[in-house]
Design a protein around this motif. Structure first.
Motif, PDB file in Angstrom:
ATOM      1  N   MET A 164     -21.117 -36.056 -49.272  1.00  0.00           N
ATOM      2  CA  MET A 164     -20.695 -37.437 -49.446  1.00  0.00           C
ATOM      3  C   MET A 164     -20.230 -37.645 -50.882  1.00  0.00           C
ATOM      4  N   ASN A 165     -18.967 -37.979 -51.036  1.00  0.00           N
ATOM      5  CA  ASN A 165     -18.380 -38.227 -52.355  1.00  0.00           C
ATOM      6  C   ASN A 165     -17.909 -39.673 -52.442  1.00  0.00           C
ATOM      7  N   SER A 166     -17.672 -40.114 -53.650  1.00  0.00           N
ATOM      8  CA  SER A 166     -17.168 -41.477 -53.886  1.00  0.00           C
ATOM      9  C   SER A 166     -18.004 -42.506 -53.130  1.00  0.00           C
ATOM     10  N   LEU A 167     -19.292 -42.388 -53.253  1.00  0.00           N
ATOM     11  CA  LEU A 167     -20.193 -43.267 -52.504  1.00  0.00           C
ATOM     12  C   LEU A 167     -20.047 -44.719 -52.942  1.00  0.00           C
ATOM     13  N   LYS A 168     -20.222 -45.596 -51.978  1.00  0.00           N
ATOM     14  CA  LYS A 168     -20.113 -47.037 -52.182  1.00  0.00           C
ATOM     15  C   LYS A 168     -21.435 -47.696 -51.812  1.00  0.00           C
ATOM     16  N   PRO A 169     -21.701 -48.867 -52.357  1.00  0.00           N
ATOM     17  CA  PRO A 169     -22.943 -49.570 -51.977  1.00  0.00           C
ATOM     18  C   PRO A 169     -23.065 -49.782 -50.469  1.00  0.00           C
ATOM     19  N   GLU A 170     -21.949 -49.964 -49.794  1.00  0.00           N
ATOM     20  CA  GLU A 170     -22.000 -50.177 -48.346  1.00  0.00           C
ATOM     21  C   GLU A 170     -22.344 -48.905 -47.569  1.00  0.00           C
ATOM     22  N   ASP A 171     -22.436 -47.775 -48.245  1.00  0.00           N
ATOM     23  CA  ASP A 171     -22.901 -46.547 -47.605  1.00  0.00           C
ATOM     24  C   ASP A 171     -24.427 -46.483 -47.551  1.00  0.00           C
ATOM     25  N   ARG A 181     -27.013 -48.652 -35.379  1.00  0.00           N
ATOM     26  CA  ARG A 181     -26.734 -47.290 -35.802  1.00  0.00           C
ATOM     27  C   ARG A 181     -25.263 -46.983 -35.529  1.00  0.00           C
ATOM     28  N   GLU A 182     -24.605 -46.342 -36.498  1.00  0.00           N
ATOM     29  CA  GLU A 182     -23.189 -46.048 -36.355  1.00  0.00           C
ATOM     30  C   GLU A 182     -22.899 -44.585 -36.648  1.00  0.00           C
ATOM     31  N   LEU A 183     -21.808 -44.123 -36.070  1.00  0.00           N
ATOM     32  CA  LEU A 183     -21.371 -42.745 -36.263  1.00  0.00           C
ATOM     33  C   LEU A 183     -20.860 -42.553 -37.691  1.00  0.00           C
ATOM     34  N   VAL A 184     -21.245 -41.436 -38.292  1.00  0.00           N
ATOM     35  CA  VAL A 184     -20.710 -41.058 -39.595  1.00  0.00           C
ATOM     36  C   VAL A 184     -19.754 -39.874 -39.438  1.00  0.00           C
ATOM     37  N   ALA A 185     -20.183 -38.862 -38.712  1.00  0.00           N
ATOM     38  CA  ALA A 185     -19.328 -37.690 -38.497  1.00  0.00           C
ATOM     39  C   ALA A 185     -19.973 -36.788 -37.463  1.00  0.00           C
ATOM     40  N   THR A 186     -19.140 -36.111 -36.673  1.00  0.00           N
ATOM     41  CA  THR A 186     -19.638 -35.129 -35.731  1.00  0.00           C
ATOM     42  C   THR A 186     -18.838 -33.842 -35.860  1.00  0.00           C
ATOM     43  N   ILE A 187     -19.445 -32.763 -35.396  1.00  0.00           N
ATOM     44  CA  ILE A 187     -18.777 -31.467 -35.417  1.00  0.00           C
ATOM     45  C   ILE A 187     -19.215 -30.686 -34.187  1.00  0.00           C
ATOM     46  N   THR A 188     -18.252 -30.085 -33.506  1.00  0.00           N
ATOM     47  CA  THR A 188     -18.551 -29.321 -32.307  1.00  0.00           C
ATOM     48  C   THR A 188     -18.930 -27.884 -32.662  1.00  0.00           C
ATOM     49  N   SER A 189     -19.350 -27.142 -31.652  1.00  0.00           N
ATOM     50  CA  SER A 189     -19.695 -25.747 -31.886  1.00  0.00           C
ATOM     51  C   SER A 189     -18.475 -24.945 -32.314  1.00  0.00           C
ATOM     52  N   GLY A 190     -17.305 -25.427 -31.946  1.00  0.00           N
ATOM     53  CA  GLY A 190     -16.075 -24.749 -32.340  1.00  0.00           C
ATOM     54  C   GLY A 190     -15.544 -25.166 -33.692  1.00  0.00           C
ATOM     55  N   GLY A 191     -16.198 -26.168 -34.301  1.00  0.00           N
ATOM     56  CA  GLY A 191     -15.792 -26.589 -35.631  1.00  0.00           C
ATOM     57  C   GLY A 191     -14.898 -27.808 -35.684  1.00  0.00           C
ATOM     58  N   SER A 192     -14.582 -28.393 -34.548  1.00  0.00           N
ATOM     59  CA  SER A 192     -13.776 -29.616 -34.548  1.00  0.00           C
ATOM     60  C   SER A 192     -14.617 -30.785 -35.037  1.00  0.00           C
ATOM     61  N   THR A 193     -14.017 -31.599 -35.880  1.00  0.00           N
ATOM     62  CA  THR A 193     -14.753 -32.714 -36.467  1.00  0.00           C
ATOM     63  C   THR A 193     -14.172 -34.053 -36.060  1.00  0.00           C
ATOM     64  N   ASN A 194     -15.020 -35.048 -36.106  1.00  0.00           N
ATOM     65  CA  ASN A 194     -14.623 -36.423 -35.845  1.00  0.00           C
ATOM     66  C   ASN A 194     -15.236 -37.273 -36.943  1.00  0.00           C
ATOM     67  N   VAL A 195     -14.384 -37.925 -37.714  1.00  0.00           N
ATOM     68  CA  VAL A 195     -14.848 -38.723 -38.849  1.00  0.00           C
ATOM     69  C   VAL A 195     -14.163 -40.084 -38.789  1.00  0.00           C
ATOM     70  N   PRO A 196     -14.903 -41.179 -38.734  1.00  0.00           N
ATOM     71  CA  PRO A 196     -14.272 -42.502 -38.671  1.00  0.00           C
ATOM     72  C   PRO A 196     -13.573 -42.861 -39.983  1.00  0.00           C
ATOM     73  N   ASP A 197     -12.687 -43.821 -39.882  1.00  0.00           N
ATOM     74  CA  ASP A 197     -11.887 -44.213 -41.044  1.00  0.00           C
ATOM     75  C   ASP A 197     -12.746 -44.704 -42.209  1.00  0.00           C
ATOM     76  N   SER A 198     -13.911 -45.267 -41.894  1.00  0.00           N
ATOM     77  CA  SER A 198     -14.758 -45.827 -42.943  1.00  0.00           C
ATOM     78  C   SER A 198     -15.226 -44.789 -43.960  1.00  0.00           C
ATOM     79  N   VAL A 199     -15.286 -43.532 -43.563  1.00  0.00           N
ATOM     80  CA  VAL A 199     -15.746 -42.480 -44.473  1.00  0.00           C
ATOM     81  C   VAL A 199     -14.746 -41.341 -44.613  1.00  0.00           C
ATOM     82  N   LYS A 200     -13.656 -41.416 -43.893  1.00  0.00           N
ATOM     83  CA  LYS A 200     -12.656 -40.340 -43.934  1.00  0.00           C
ATOM     84  C   LYS A 200     -12.123 -40.197 -45.356  1.00  0.00           C
ATOM     85  N   GLY A 201     -12.003 -38.955 -45.786  1.00  0.00           N
ATOM     86  CA  GLY A 201     -11.524 -38.686 -47.136  1.00  0.00           C
ATOM     87  C   GLY A 201     -12.631 -38.679 -48.176  1.00  0.00           C
TER      88      GLY A 201
END
Length: 121
Positions: free
Chosen positions: A82-89, A45-65
């Protein structure tokens, strides 16, 4: 009891878009961070994205943008556009919430049951 229910998964062609939702319900005092994780067959299992209660986000390079995480705190709902989806998603996508059930309880993690996202080439 606390429930996290994901929706919005499905089959899409490469280059397409999907929007996942995760609704948290039950005995919830407060929700801290929320996030999306995914697990492909035979992989961890891998991280896709997180968001805090204050709205700060963390997005890895694999899905950034391509992926955008957001939340509606009033509705205790988390989203993943999720936009520009790839088979590896292709994977099962899980919702996670770090929350407290009462003023005196400690924060702990809760998980949804997962929703399948399949991207065809």
């Amino acid at each position: 009891q606390v429930q996290l229910v994901e929706s919005g998964g499905g089959l899409v062609q490469a280059g397409g878009s999907l929007r996942l939702s995760c609704a948290a319900s039950g005995s919830i005092f407060s929700i801290n961070a929320m996030g999306w994780y995914r697990q492909a067959p035979g992989k961890q299992r891998e991280l896709v994205a997180t968001i805090t209660s204050g709205g700060s986000t963390n997005v890895p390079d694999s899905v950034k943008g391509r992926f955008t995480i957001s939340r509606d705190t009033a509705k205790n709902t988390l989203y993943l556009q999720m936009n520009s989806l790839k088979p590896e998603d292709t994977a099962v996508y899980y919702c996670n919430a770090a929350l407290r059930k009462s003023l005196l309880s400690q924060s702990r993690d809760y998980w949804g049951q997962g929703t399948q996202v399949t991207v065809s080439s």
